[in-house]
Design an enzyme around this catalytic site. Structure first.
Site, short mmCIF file in Angstrom:
data_model
loop_
_atom_site.label_atom_id
_atom_site.label_comp_id
_atom_site.label_asym_id
_atom_site.label_seq_id
_atom_site.Cartn_x
_atom_site.Cartn_y
_atom_site.Cartn_z
CD GLU A 310 -2.75 -1.21 2.49
OE1 GLU A 310 -3.92 -1.60 2.36
OE2 GLU A 310 -2.29 -0.82 3.59
CB CYS A 403 -8.82 1.34 7.96
SG CYS A 403 -8.26 0.85 6.32
#
Length: 643
Positions: A310, A403
């Site tokens: 990421e 998240c």
């Protein structure tokens, strides 16, 4: 007085300060926030219950050890509760909602009960996950603590209550007793977040120990305290860049590693620079923001080009189809840029915020407020082969790693506080959203149809008794504008991105900014090789895309080239998702695939020419993926000029 999530102390050295009166009540963002308030936030407790987050808090509150263990897949699941709480509290700051307030207090009571007597709070480790503070790389204990502190600040500022603030302070005190030179732990957390949260806790309590603790964590990072390979029980080794532990913040010359981690860290550093007056740190942050914006940001404002960890990629590594662009990374970019806007007073930071809000962030939020994107690519192929899980380009009600949804909820709920700022000389409008902004001495009302229309009317409600300056950001995309005061042309030149009107304002004075909003084509920078030879369609602050469902006969956008010489036209389309303005362009269909088994041609060969013209429909990027699977692309190959 209703301070938002960033409220510099009275001693802070920021150039600008957020206004204390901020309310969005009409137009584009009011509608998006209404969906957030009526659909997204109310479903939070049910989804957190189903995912086990609230079960874990109840089990930790038992304190008997009789619980069955931790429910869920990730150590950091407590943070989803805290982000939802923060969102709910900022929503309550907008106005009373008895049902939401009751849910907030119910969950606050759970958190109060779950905290250990020594102040520690992390349900994963309290429910048998291992010893606290022994898995700093992946344990996320300080990360969760940071989100708890931010929720506590929001709860206190929105309701005046201290229950959650007291929990946050006890946890911060516990952390201070554990971390530091010569203490039990002299290291950092694998996921920055506690730094900016500690500083906001300091701003709320005026307890300087919290500011000092944030400074310790920021200065300790970059010294290799996180062991290679992670922690006990983890065989993953992302390398020190992943968690920004490869070089100290003050020595960094580029953004690197996990995008969300990097930008949360820099947001905290910006808060520290503001509170400490550290001019050298400010210069470092300006350099790192420039590296992010000029070399590693997509046209949508999204950041994080690699699915692998990421992470940010190399400079100008911005592939459209493999773009990761996590929704949380867009939120982190907004948080970093807003702090830099306050610190420096420069409009470029708010320009990037605008681009990110309308495109890179909002693309991750379903129009219904009930579905989400974790990743936000700029190109999806008709037969995309995606791995199962959260990282797919399909709108999803919730994620295993959840998240993004509560993070998006809290940004939308707190959005009024990112619109305007003030200084001793007057008021600045950074974003254009219908509502009221200002303070005791100078308050204005904004009316606008932005982003669909370019007229912004700013009417003075509370007039200062002395001469003041009203500053309006001139968007970087704007090529033509007109400014009037009470209907008369105002001759002013943009300085550093601001149009400034200085006068002795009276109540009902109206400043009108008229921005020419028309479709345009955008080229990639010459070093962005992944989309070289392509163009993108933009209109005002919005980036557009071609979706397969809008093209004649379901034409695959991968099989066309766009004619940049043909005009772009716009059309009001109430029938399309949310009601919007579409753009029509002219393209040509590509010839069939090269016959035979080899797709390459020798240099000098004349390639098959594109076919007949075809009308192409482009829609705002934030609306994509609402009408089923299909190809989409932002960057479209441009038709080469004829001989």
């Amino acid at each position: 007085m209703n301070p938002g999530p960033v409220h510099p102390s009275r001693d802070a050295t920021t150039t600008l300060r957020p206004v204390t009166r901020a309310r969005i009540d009409s137009g584009f963002w009011a509608e998006r926030r209404r969906t957030n308030a009526e659909m997204s936030i109310p479903q939070g407790p049910r989804l957190l219950e189903e995912a086990g987050n609230l079960t874990n808090l109840r089990a930790a509150a038992d304190h008997t050890g009789a619980a069955d263990g931790f429910a869920g897949d990730f150590q950091f699941q407590d943070s989803d509760v805290y982000k939802w709480l923060e969102a709910a509290c900022w929503q309550l700051a907008d106005g009373p909602d008895p049902e939401l307030a009751a849910e907030v207090e119910r969950i606050v009571a759970l958190i109060v009960a779950a905290q250990r007597a020594d102040g520690y709070l992390q349900t994963y480790y309290q429910l048998g996950g291992g010893e606290p503070w022994t898995e700093l790389g992946w344990g996320h204990e300080l990360y969760c603590a940071g989100h708890l502190m931010q929720a506590a600040v929001a709860h206190h500022r929105a309701t005046g209550g201290r229950q959650l603030l007291d929990v946050a302070c006890r946890f911060a005190d516990h952390i201070e007793s554990v971390f530091g030179p010569g203490k039990q732990v002299d290291a950092v957390c694998g996921h920055p977040e506690v730094e900016t949260a500690l500083i906001e806790l300091y701003r709320t309590t005026y307890e300087k120990r919290y500011l000092d603790l944030a400074r310790y964590f920021l200065d300790r990072r970059g010294h290799g305290t996180l062991a290679a390979g992670g922690d006990r029980g983890h065989d993953r080794d992302p390398g020190p860049e992943f968690w920004q532990d490869h070089t100290p913040v003050r020595e960094a010359d580029e953004v690197a590693g996990h995008a969300v981690r990097q930008l949360y860290l820099l947001a905290g550093a910006a808060d520290l620079a503001a509170e400490s007056g550290d001019s050298e740190l400010r210069q470092v942050l300006e350099r790192l923001w420039q590296d992010m914006a000029a070399r590693r940001t997509y046209v949508t404002g999204g950041v994080g080009s690699r699915h692998d960890w990421e992470s940010f990629g190399d400079a100008h590594e911005l592939p459209a189809d493999r773009a990761y662009n996590e929704t949380c990374a867009a939120i982190a970019s907004v948080q970093f840029s807003w702090r830099m806007a306050l610190l420096t007073g420069e409009a470029r930071y708010s320009d990037l915020i605008e681009r990110t809000l309308f495109n890179g962030f909002l693309g991750g939020v379903g129009l219904d407020g009930l579905t989400w994107l974790y990743v936000n690519p700029l190109h999806r192929r008709a037969r995309a082969h995606e791995r199962p899980g959260d990282q797919t380009a399909h709108r999803t009600p919730w994620f295993r790693c959840a998240c993004c949804p509560p993070n998006a909820m809290r940004l939308l709920a707190s959005l009024p506080h990112y619109i305007a700022s003030a200084d001793a000389g007057g008021l600045q409008l950074h974003q254009y959203a219908g509502g009221t902004y200002g303070g005791d001495a100078f308050t204005v009302r904004v009316a606008t149809g932005y982003p669909w229309h370019g007229v912004v009317d700013v009417t003075v409600e509370d007039a200062p008794t002395v001469e003041r300056t009203l500053s309006l950001r001139l968007p970087a995309w704007s090529t033509s504008h007109r400014l009037t005061v009470n209907g008369r042309p105002e001759k002013t030149t943009a300085e550093d991105g601001w149009l400034r009107v200085t006068r002795h304002f009276q109540r009902d004075d109206t400043v009108r900014l008229d921005l020419a909003v028309a479709p345009r084509l955008t080229l990639p920078g010459p070093r962005v090789d992944a989309v070289r030879g392509c163009v993108a369609i933009e209109r005002g602050p919005l980036v557009y895309c071609l979706e397969q469902t809008d093209q004649p006969g379901g034409l695959d956008p991968d099989t066309i080239v766009l004619d940049p010489a043909a005009p772009l036209t716009e059309h009001e389309r109430p029938d399309l998702p949310g009601g919007l303005t579409s753009v029509t362009a002219t393209g040509r269909s590509l010839p069939p695939e090269t016959p035979g088994w080899w797709p390459y041609l020798p240099h000098g060969a004349v390639p098959p020419q594109p076919g007949r013209p075809v009308a192409l429909t482009a829609v705002p990027y934030y609306t994509w993926a609402h009408r089923g699977a299909g190809a989409m692309r932002v960057w479209v190959p441009a038709l080469a000029p004829g001989p």
